[in-house]
Design an enzyme around this catalytic site. Structure first.
Site, PDB file in Angstrom:
ATOM      1  CG  ASP A  18      97.308  14.541   3.643  1.00 58.11           C
ATOM      2  OD1 ASP A  18      97.438  13.601   4.444  1.00 58.11           O
ATOM      3  OD2 ASP A  18      96.367  15.356   3.695  1.00 58.11           O
ATOM      4  CD  GLU A  97      95.203  10.431  13.066  1.00 56.36           C
ATOM      5  OE1 GLU A  97      94.281  11.048  13.600  1.00 56.36           O
ATOM      6  OE2 GLU A  97      95.635  10.705  11.924  1.00 56.36           O
ATOM      7  CE  LYS A 133      98.028  13.196  10.881  1.00 57.14           C
ATOM      8  NZ  LYS A 133      97.685  12.829   9.489  1.00 57.14           N
ATOM      9  CB  THR A 157      96.657  15.570  13.430  1.00 56.72           C
ATOM     10  OG1 THR A 157      95.944  15.838  12.234  1.00 56.72           O
ATOM     11  CG2 THR A 157      95.913  14.503  14.237  1.00 56.72           C
ATOM     12  CG  PHE A 179      93.350  20.048   9.677  1.00 55.67           C
ATOM     13  CD1 PHE A 179      94.590  19.636  10.134  1.00 55.67           C
ATOM     14  CD2 PHE A 179      92.409  19.092   9.370  1.00 55.67           C
ATOM     15  CE1 PHE A 179      94.890  18.287  10.282  1.00 55.67           C
ATOM     16  CE2 PHE A 179      92.691  17.735   9.513  1.00 55.67           C
ATOM     17  CZ  PHE A 179      93.926  17.343   9.965  1.00 55.67           C
TER      18      PHE A 179
END
Length: 325
Positions: A18, A97, A133, A157, A179
């Site tokens: 990440d 993203e 993303k 996400t 998350f």
């Protein structure tokens, strides 16, 4: 000598970095990597990435763009350039993203995703190595559904609950990123609690519930736990399809010698999902889940802020040519 916790974990779960820190990715050699606007902004602030930034800016400028359009295009090109560099260091996929300000606009999200993929194609990157993303809003999930139908792989996400996960399963997305840490943070604040035993950690329990639901119903979408606050949270999800972990926690796991055991074991699939969640059902579920609704919006706002910070950095770097009209 006992294998490190990281080595043991890699035998149970696909580990994803990440990070947009190229040196960290090179050090830990994960299969996949994920990026987001915050990570790109941090990476762009590092002097050793100056060459990438300048190349992105000049490429955007060569397209005849000026002012706001020039900066926005530079950010997209820079984001893809980081992805290209990351892909040189790993064997798998990188998540890139879409601009979070488009999170409630299905068509704009689809358009932006295709623009990013076109940039990757220009750099000779196979589309199958890219995960687009997108935030797990209803509109984002519908964009992903359309993209997946065209063979574009998506990573949904900012996912905080089973209702979002169900909608993603209906959309047949490639991967979701629930998350963990942000859920824990929210409950600690809401319930005025300093600590949860790991077996009661609400973030860990949320991912376990989603994992079990997917496997029980034969959902092919991959589950990738994200946003960890500790190695204990990471190890509590050993056996999850994937886990995306920040470099500082990867380093701790590398030094850790404890025995790692599988915590998530896929149950036997017993029933396919027969009904899809409607838009009204989805939005009602989000509305009645204070944690999920607050974290979804704050996550989107945070990524927009990070992109704005990167925009300011670029304007500062390139002077009046990048100024607003």
């Amino acid at each position: 000598m006992t294998d490190s916790a990281l080595s043991q974990l890699k035998k149970l779960t696909t580990i994803v970095a990440d990070s947009s820190d190229l040196s960290a990715i090179e050090q830990f050699r994960p299969l996949d990597a994920t990026t987001n606007p915050s990570l790109i902004t941090v990476a762009a602030s590092q002097p050793n990435n100056r060459e990438l930034i300048e190349a992105a800016y000049h490429q955007a400028k060569s397209e005849g763009l000026v002012h706001d359009a020039l900066i926005e295009r530079t950010i997209d090109i820079l984001t893809v350039k980081f992805g290209v560099e990351i892909l040189k260091l790993i064997d798998g996929r990188v998540s890139t993203e879409v601009d979070a300000s488009l999170s409630y606009d299905t068509e704009a999200t689809i358009t932006k995703a295709k623009e990013l993929l076109a940039l990757y194609k220009d750099y000779g990157v196979d589309q199958n190595r890219i995960l687009i993303k997108i935030a797990s809003t209803w509109e984002g999930i519908q964009a992903a559904k359309a993209l997946e139908a065209e063979g574009v792989h998506c990573n949904l996400t900012l996912l905080f609950g089973l209702h979002q996960a169900k909608a993603c399963a209906d959309a047949k997305v490639t991967l979701i990123s629930p998350f963990v840490g942000r859920i824990l943070d929210w409950y600690k604040k809401a319930e005025n609690v300093d600590h949860y035993p790991i077996e009661q950690d609400p973030g860990v329990l949320s991912v376990k519930a989603i994992f079990d639901y997917y496997k029980t119903h034969g959902v092919k979408t991959e589950v990738m736990g994200a946003s960890f606050r500790s190695t204990e949270q990471v190890l509590a999800l050993a056996g999850c399809d994937l886990l995306t972990v920040a470099p500082n926690l990867l380093a701790q796991l590398y030094e850790d010698q404890r025995t790692v055991t599988e915590q998530l074991i896929a149950p036997t699939a017993i029933a396919q999902i027969t009904t899809e969640l409607s838009e009204s059902e989805f939005k009602e579920s989000i509305q009645h889940d204070l944690m999920a609704s607050q974290l979804l919006q704050s996550g989107i706002d945070g990524f927009i802020k990070a992109r704005d910070q990167l925009s300011a950095l670029l304007r500062q770097s390139f002077g009046e040519n990048a100024e607003l009209k």
